[in-house]
Motif scaffolding. Sequence first.
Motif, PDB file in Angstrom:
ATOM      1  N   THR A  36      29.238  21.545  20.779  1.00  0.00           N
ATOM      2  CA  THR A  36      29.211  20.184  21.310  1.00  0.00           C
ATOM      3  C   THR A  36      28.890  20.230  22.799  1.00  0.00           C
ATOM      4  N   PRO A  37      28.402  19.127  23.377  1.00  0.00           N
ATOM      5  CA  PRO A  37      28.079  19.146  24.813  1.00  0.00           C
ATOM      6  C   PRO A  37      29.259  19.568  25.692  1.00  0.00           C
ATOM      7  N   ARG A  38      30.429  18.987  25.430  1.00  0.00           N
ATOM      8  CA  ARG A  38      31.591  19.340  26.245  1.00  0.00           C
ATOM      9  C   ARG A  38      31.993  20.799  26.048  1.00  0.00           C
ATOM     10  N   GLY A  39      32.019  21.223  24.795  1.00  0.00           N
ATOM     11  CA  GLY A  39      32.398  22.596  24.515  1.00  0.00           C
ATOM     12  C   GLY A  39      31.429  23.594  25.121  1.00  0.00           C
ATOM     13  N   ALA A  40      30.129  23.304  25.015  1.00  0.00           N
ATOM     14  CA  ALA A  40      29.116  24.220  25.548  1.00  0.00           C
ATOM     15  C   ALA A  40      29.203  24.314  27.070  1.00  0.00           C
ATOM     16  N   ILE A  41      29.341  23.150  27.724  1.00  0.00           N
ATOM     17  CA  ILE A  41      29.435  23.159  29.190  1.00  0.00           C
ATOM     18  C   ILE A  41      30.692  23.894  29.639  1.00  0.00           C
ATOM     19  N   GLY A  42      31.819  23.607  28.972  1.00  0.00           N
ATOM     20  CA  GLY A  42      33.062  24.276  29.331  1.00  0.00           C
ATOM     21  C   GLY A  42      32.993  25.772  29.120  1.00  0.00           C
ATOM     22  N   ALA A  43      32.407  26.203  27.990  1.00  0.00           N
ATOM     23  CA  ALA A  43      32.322  27.631  27.691  1.00  0.00           C
ATOM     24  C   ALA A  43      31.404  28.353  28.676  1.00  0.00           C
ATOM     25  N   VAL A  44      30.252  27.753  28.967  1.00  0.00           N
ATOM     26  CA  VAL A  44      29.313  28.377  29.905  1.00  0.00           C
ATOM     27  C   VAL A  44      29.929  28.457  31.296  1.00  0.00           C
ATOM     28  N   LEU A  45      30.572  27.372  31.715  1.00  0.00           N
ATOM     29  CA  LEU A  45      31.186  27.348  33.043  1.00  0.00           C
ATOM     30  C   LEU A  45      32.293  28.390  33.148  1.00  0.00           C
ATOM     31  N   LEU A  46      33.142  28.455  32.126  1.00  0.00           N
ATOM     32  CA  LEU A  46      34.219  29.447  32.149  1.00  0.00           C
ATOM     33  C   LEU A  46      33.651  30.865  32.073  1.00  0.00           C
ATOM     34  N   GLY A  47      32.611  31.056  31.260  1.00  0.00           N
ATOM     35  CA  GLY A  47      32.000  32.376  31.160  1.00  0.00           C
ATOM     36  C   GLY A  47      31.440  32.846  32.491  1.00  0.00           C
ATOM     37  N   LEU A  48      30.806  31.942  33.222  1.00  0.00           N
ATOM     38  CA  LEU A  48      30.254  32.302  34.538  1.00  0.00           C
ATOM     39  C   LEU A  48      31.360  32.658  35.524  1.00  0.00           C
ATOM     40  N   LEU A  49      32.449  31.895  35.490  1.00  0.00           N
ATOM     41  CA  LEU A  49      33.565  32.175  36.400  1.00  0.00           C
ATOM     42  C   LEU A  49      34.212  33.518  36.062  1.00  0.00           C
ATOM     43  N   VAL A  50      34.382  33.789  34.771  1.00  0.00           N
ATOM     44  CA  VAL A  50      34.962  35.072  34.361  1.00  0.00           C
ATOM     45  C   VAL A  50      34.040  36.222  34.758  1.00  0.00           C
ATOM     46  N   LEU A  51      32.749  36.045  34.521  1.00  0.00           N
ATOM     47  CA  LEU A  51      31.785  37.085  34.878  1.00  0.00           C
ATOM     48  C   LEU A  51      31.794  37.346  36.378  1.00  0.00           C
ATOM     49  N   LEU A  52      31.856  36.282  37.163  1.00  0.00           N
ATOM     50  CA  LEU A  52      31.892  36.426  38.621  1.00  0.00           C
ATOM     51  C   LEU A  52      33.132  37.194  39.061  1.00  0.00           C
ATOM     52  N   SER A  53      34.275  36.890  38.451  1.00  0.00           N
ATOM     53  CA  SER A  53      35.513  37.579  38.837  1.00  0.00           C
ATOM     54  C   SER A  53      35.482  39.045  38.412  1.00  0.00           C
ATOM     55  N   VAL A  54      34.912  39.326  37.241  1.00  0.00           N
ATOM     56  CA  VAL A  54      34.839  40.708  36.762  1.00  0.00           C
ATOM     57  C   VAL A  54      33.927  41.546  37.653  1.00  0.00           C
ATOM     58  N   LEU A  55      32.832  40.931  38.103  1.00  0.00           N
ATOM     59  CA  LEU A  55      31.857  41.655  38.922  1.00  0.00           C
ATOM     60  C   LEU A  55      32.199  41.655  40.408  1.00  0.00           C
ATOM     61  N   ALA A  56      33.348  41.094  40.775  1.00  0.00           N
ATOM     62  CA  ALA A  56      33.703  41.010  42.191  1.00  0.00           C
ATOM     63  C   ALA A  56      33.671  42.365  42.902  1.00  0.00           C
ATOM     64  N   PRO A  57      34.231  43.439  42.330  1.00  0.00           N
ATOM     65  CA  PRO A  57      34.170  44.736  43.029  1.00  0.00           C
ATOM     66  C   PRO A  57      32.752  45.271  43.175  1.00  0.00           C
ATOM     67  N   VAL A  58      31.864  44.875  42.254  1.00  0.00           N
ATOM     68  CA  VAL A  58      30.476  45.325  42.334  1.00  0.00           C
ATOM     69  C   VAL A  58      29.699  44.502  43.358  1.00  0.00           C
ATOM     70  N   LEU A  59      29.914  43.190  43.338  1.00  0.00           N
ATOM     71  CA  LEU A  59      29.208  42.305  44.262  1.00  0.00           C
ATOM     72  C   LEU A  59      29.701  42.470  45.694  1.00  0.00           C
ATOM     73  N   PHE A  60      30.997  42.738  45.845  1.00  0.00           N
ATOM     74  CA  PHE A  60      31.590  42.848  47.188  1.00  0.00           C
ATOM     75  C   PHE A  60      32.397  44.153  47.267  1.00  0.00           C
ATOM     76  N   PRO A  61      31.711  45.266  47.366  1.00  0.00           N
ATOM     77  CA  PRO A  61      32.399  46.576  47.344  1.00  0.00           C
ATOM     78  C   PRO A  61      33.320  46.791  48.541  1.00  0.00           C
ATOM     79  N   GLY A  62      33.139  46.014  49.593  1.00  0.00           N
ATOM     80  CA  GLY A  62      33.996  46.172  50.769  1.00  0.00           C
ATOM     81  C   GLY A  62      35.409  45.674  50.555  1.00  0.00           C
ATOM     82  N   GLY A  63      35.638  44.940  49.464  1.00  0.00           N
ATOM     83  CA  GLY A  63      36.977  44.430  49.185  1.00  0.00           C
ATOM     84  C   GLY A  63      37.242  43.104  49.871  1.00  0.00           C
TER      85      GLY A  63
END
Length: 296
Positions: A36-63
């Motif tokens: 559904t539109p709401r479900g898809a937007i929510g899932a994509v948005l949450l997926g991007l936020l989770v991915l960003l948090s997981v990749l934080a040490p890679v994106l910002f190795p300085g801590g």
Amino acid sequence: MTTDIDTASAPAPGTPGTARRGGGGALRRYLTALRTPRGAIGAVLLGLLVLLSVLAPVLFPGGYDAQSGNSLAGASARHWMGTDELGRDVLVRTVYGLRTDLSLLLTAVPASAVIGTLMGLAGVISRWLGSGVQRLLDVILGFPGMVLGMCVVLVIGTGWRALFTAILIIGLPLFGRQARAGLQVEQEREYVLAARVLGVRRRTVLVRHVLPNIVDPIIVNAAVYMVVAIFIEAGLSIVGLGIQPPIPSLGAMLNTGARYIEVHPAYVMGPGLVLLLLTLSFTLLSNALNKAVLRR
């Protein structure tokens, strides 16, 4: 800020059904909700936020605690959201703060759902035990969420563990009362009564018939409680009872950034925007799951 749990959006337990819902049927309902539109937007948005948090040490190795000599600097090519009062990059700390918040939400809420559901089903073992557990849940529910959270933090001490415990305890009545209500409805169903007449063990009836029919509202309530848990973390951190420096969290950054909002608005806008997006993603997902469950 209120953290009272609102169960109005959750489906009622015991939605009409005459047989056990298979795991495949439940999975199809959840996948339908995500289409559904709401479900898809929510899932994509949450997926991007989770991915960003997981990749934080890679994106910002300085801590998140790397300091520079330029404190409270505005946005620049090097520091997209400027720096804080100690010269630390606000964007980096915001991403790591998101990582902290997600680690709380994705562990404390499922733990609260599992423990609360088991407490709600205690009546299967003994009617007296079930009643006693419900009185305990009523006592927990009698405290406003923030007040109970403050009490937990004052007993355990500030930090991640205290926030985890507070979120877990505050959510127990939501899941426990939902599970007990579902249990009471399902126990009156004809197929459950027939299973008892045939001498089927209580544990078998619970696992094969009761649990599959109450799992949907539990899942929806878990998505709803994710939003509540966000505000619990933010509220306790804003008053200084949450995550402690130098570890970042979105609530703690809002607490500190509020002191410098006139000279450095991005200090508050960055974590505030991420907090808003995180809340929006779980709200959209809970609405989509609720509609899918009600249409089963």
